[in-house]
Design a protein around this motif. Structure first.
Motif, PDB file in Angstrom:
ATOM      1  N   VAL A 168      60.530   3.718  24.539  1.00 25.30           N
ATOM      2  CA  VAL A 168      61.866   3.229  24.883  1.00 25.30           C
ATOM      3  C   VAL A 168      62.105   1.838  24.313  1.00 25.30           C
ATOM      4  O   VAL A 168      61.181   1.087  24.011  1.00 25.30           O
ATOM      5  CB  VAL A 168      62.067   3.176  26.412  1.00 25.30           C
ATOM      6  N   HIS A 169      63.378   1.526  24.190  1.00 22.93           N
ATOM      7  CA  HIS A 169      63.840   0.168  23.939  1.00 22.93           C
ATOM      8  C   HIS A 169      65.144   0.036  24.726  1.00 22.93           C
ATOM      9  O   HIS A 169      66.215   0.352  24.220  1.00 22.93           O
ATOM     10  CB  HIS A 169      64.066  -0.075  22.444  1.00 22.93           C
ATOM     11  N   PHE A 170      65.012  -0.390  25.978  1.00 23.60           N
ATOM     12  CA  PHE A 170      66.168  -0.443  26.863  1.00 23.60           C
ATOM     13  C   PHE A 170      67.178  -1.488  26.385  1.00 23.60           C
ATOM     14  O   PHE A 170      66.862  -2.389  25.621  1.00 23.60           O
ATOM     15  CB  PHE A 170      65.740  -0.773  28.292  1.00 23.60           C
ATOM     16  N   LYS A 171      68.394  -1.363  26.899  1.00 16.82           N
ATOM     17  CA  LYS A 171      69.499  -2.257  26.540  1.00 16.82           C
ATOM     18  C   LYS A 171      69.090  -3.716  26.707  1.00 16.82           C
ATOM     19  O   LYS A 171      68.497  -4.101  27.709  1.00 16.82           O
ATOM     20  CB  LYS A 171      70.720  -1.959  27.422  1.00 16.82           C
ATOM     21  N   SER A 172      69.458  -4.525  25.737  1.00 14.38           N
ATOM     22  CA  SER A 172      69.131  -5.947  25.773  1.00 14.38           C
ATOM     23  C   SER A 172      69.996  -6.669  26.802  1.00 14.38           C
ATOM     24  O   SER A 172      70.939  -6.101  27.371  1.00 14.38           O
ATOM     25  CB  SER A 172      69.359  -6.577  24.399  1.00 14.38           C
ATOM     26  N   LYS A 173      69.687  -7.952  27.025  1.00 16.62           N
ATOM     27  CA  LYS A 173      70.475  -8.754  27.960  1.00 16.62           C
ATOM     28  C   LYS A 173      71.710  -9.363  27.322  1.00 16.62           C
ATOM     29  O   LYS A 173      72.460 -10.085  27.994  1.00 16.62           O
ATOM     30  CB  LYS A 173      69.595  -9.861  28.555  1.00 16.62           C
ATOM     31  N   ARG A 174      71.932  -9.070  26.073  1.00 12.12           N
ATOM     32  CA  ARG A 174      73.151  -9.571  25.432  1.00 12.12           C
ATOM     33  C   ARG A 174      74.374  -9.029  26.172  1.00 12.12           C
ATOM     34  O   ARG A 174      74.495  -7.824  26.388  1.00 12.12           O
ATOM     35  CB  ARG A 174      73.204  -9.126  23.965  1.00 12.12           C
ATOM     36  N   PRO A 175      75.294  -9.912  26.590  1.00 11.46           N
ATOM     37  CA  PRO A 175      76.455  -9.450  27.360  1.00 11.46           C
ATOM     38  C   PRO A 175      77.278  -8.412  26.603  1.00 11.46           C
ATOM     39  O   PRO A 175      77.443  -8.499  25.378  1.00 11.46           O
ATOM     40  CB  PRO A 175      77.265 -10.730  27.592  1.00 11.46           C
ATOM     41  N   LEU A 176      77.781  -7.432  27.336  1.00  9.49           N
ATOM     42  CA  LEU A 176      78.623  -6.403  26.727  1.00  9.49           C
ATOM     43  C   LEU A 176      79.990  -6.950  26.343  1.00  9.49           C
ATOM     44  O   LEU A 176      80.694  -6.357  25.517  1.00  9.49           O
ATOM     45  CB  LEU A 176      78.796  -5.232  27.695  1.00  9.49           C
ATOM     46  N   ILE A 177      80.377  -8.063  26.965  1.00 10.73           N
ATOM     47  CA  ILE A 177      81.662  -8.699  26.682  1.00 10.73           C
ATOM     48  C   ILE A 177      81.396 -10.116  26.211  1.00 10.73           C
ATOM     49  O   ILE A 177      80.591 -10.837  26.801  1.00 10.73           O
ATOM     50  CB  ILE A 177      82.556  -8.741  27.938  1.00 10.73           C
TER      51      ILE A 177
END
Length: 358
Positions: A168-177
């Motif tokens: 896996v490579h789960f979603k990063s903490k970079r904001p979606l907005i």
């Protein structure tokens, strides 16, 4: 950009069946923008020179030669073909991806994928699909998808037989907005909009990441129920397991169930952090602290994990293996030498050794 959703070297299917190994090494390895020139990652200026590319290739090869993992889960793979060639040369005849990076403007790439390499026979490969009904039940769209496809490989390991390994490579903490500076707004209004985007966009990333982990674990439980095979989950979680967003991956209790039922069945479906299993063995580990796998400014954290089912837990009566060693390779992070580490990775490489119990 080459399309290589399924890459495998030809080798006899029963290669691993008669291997007498008493230990197995499993690694998770974020390659940090592994991309072959002339392709670029994210924008046209991010192209490795031929010298940089060779330096990166050599760094990966040196790690594999020194630590010799048997199974490796890779993240941030843009170029699977040269990676396949590299690992074949290092003694890994089995290599797969289940997705491909997206190419824009002819040579600029985004959305890297995960991959797996193994010295042992991979008998089945699949991209895990989240359950639409479960996604809808928790308020997500029925067509919810993982930010990066999750790879499941069924590997014929010595002594234990077929085992399901998830990368896996789960979603990063970079904001979606994100809020772009607007010259028509006052400085205070720009700050307000940026703050709102950071708060809401950051939470959106957490929702995506936590949902990925929960829905994946649900699929792992279903697969385990159907096959009865041991499970290994490894990769870049982009979060600490202690954070509430991902703690459900280590669920080991069940509410409103009788103690008999829980004791009889729950252990079969639970996962344990390999570090915790290593700490619980008879090895002299009390004085050892867990190394971070990532540094961001002054912040350090463990983002890369290997989780194991009960077959690898020495405290489980029916286990065949135990975690006899846990290593985080971080020399390039804490004491980098440019000539050696200039094109390495921004993550530590986690390697666990599973030894056959006496």
């Amino acid at each position: 950009m080459p399309n290589n959703n399924s890459i495998e070297a030809s080798t006899p299917a029963d290669t691993a069946k008669f291997v007498p190994n008493s230990s197995i090494k499993i690694a998770t390895f974020n390659l940090y923008n592994y991309i072959e020139p002339p392709f670029a990652f994210y924008d046209f200026e991010k192209i490795l020179s031929a010298e940089q590319w060779q330096k990166k290739q050599n760094w990966i090869s040196d790690y594999l030669s020194e630590f010799t993992p048997d199974v490796i889960g890779f993240q941030e793979v843009f170029s699977p073909v040269p990676l396949n060639k590299l690992v074949q040369e290092q003694g890994y005849p089995y290599f797969y991806v289940v997705d491909e990076a997206e190419v824009v403007d002819d040579f600029i790439c985004k959305s890297p994928v995960v991959a797996i390499a193994s010295k042992y026979n991979i008998t089945e490969i699949a991209a895990v699909q989240p359950d639409e009904a479960l996604a809808k039940a928790i308020g997500l769209n029925a067509d919810f998808s993982f930010s990066r496809k999750v790879l499941r490989a069924t590997i014929d390991l010595p002594h234990i037989g077929l085992c399901d390994c998830y990368v896996v490579h789960f979603k990063s903490k970079r904001p979606l907005i994100e809020h772009e500076q607007n010259i028509e707004l006052s400085p205070e209004k720009n700050i307000i909009e940026k703050l709102k985007a950071q708060v809401i966009g950051g939470w959106g990333s957490s929702v995506q990441r936590g949902s990925e982990a929960a829905l994946l674990f649900a699929e792992m439980i279903c697969q385990r129920e159907q096959s009865g095979r041991p499970m290994i989950l490894l990769g870049d979680f982009n979060n600490t397991l202690q954070d509430g967003v991902l703690t459900h991956l280590l669920t080991n209790t069940l509410r409103f169930a009788s103690a008999f039922d829980v004791n009889a069945y729950l252990e079969k479906y639970c996962l344990s952090d390999a570090w915790d299993l290593y700490q619980s063995t008879d090895n002299d580990t009390e004085h050892i602290s867990r190394k971070p796998t990532h540094y961001y400014g002054a912040t350090e954290s463990v983002l890369d994990y290997i989780l194991l089912s009960c077959e690898f837990d020495a405290n489980f009566q029916g286990s065949l293996f135990e975690v006899s060693n846990y290593d985080t390779y971080d020399r390039h992070l804490i004491n980098p030498i440019f000539e050696r580490d200039g094109e390495s990775t921004d993550h530590g490489v986690v390697l666990v050794t599973l030894s056959l119990r006496n």
